[in-house]
Design an enzyme around this catalytic site. Sequence first.
Site: not given
Length: 277
Positions: A160, A173
Amino acid sequence: MDNSIKGKTVVITGAGGVLCSEFARHIASLGGKVALLNRTFSKVEKIAEELTLAGYIAKPYQVDVLDKATLKSVHEQVKKDLGPCDILINGAGGNQSEAITAVEYHELDIDEEIRSFFNLTQDAVQGVFNLNFIGTFLPTQEFVSDMVGRDGCCVLNVSSMSSYHPLTKVLGYSAAKAAVNNLTEWLAVHFSHVGIRVNALAPGFFATEQNKALLFDDEGNYTPRSKKIIGSTPMGRFGVPKDLLGTVEYLIDSEASGFVTGVVIPVDGGFNAYSGV
């Protein structure tokens, strides 16, 4: 140009998701035999039916990537159905609101009732970390055993943009995806002597049905956070799933990227390169 994907068994975790389902469709169209792994079986069952009707080879499997015993069972079934795994795409992952702070900055007068850094729960942060990091580690440990000593095998992890620069609010995250980048490099070195390449893809900000409510208001206009994202993306737009397909194909095609391992490639419209000024 011919690709090396045709006839290969390609295992995709999180295959019921918006991005990974597009990966599956593209890989199937290139001649890959696609094993669709997902926690919610109905999602991959539908995709497998679609691909089979189109004349491609695809099989759905239900699995929780944190359940080692089930992963082992599914692995054995994949080998019976499609053959040993040649390519693994670790696409399972996600976030949860309980691992996100309510505000970007901690202030002296912060409301004690909101979700601040100090009242994030261990269970929430650990849950997000486990899903993204352990949920990459365990499938790799299970399926890469098929690849040792065989030509043209590789792993593609899904990272990501938050792995490079942790996003405000998004604690669990961001940390987990940074760990996925580190794991990618470690695995690339560890398996380099037995012919297995390991790389990762780092998507930028993509507008999908899953995050539509976070990015747009009821009138279809950008939310304040969306405006910040677009303002930091030199290409001035959100990505769409097809923007990722060329990079996915390149990284898993050993004819095209046979000397590429241990890299994390951003597909982000320039977000990672932009300093803000």
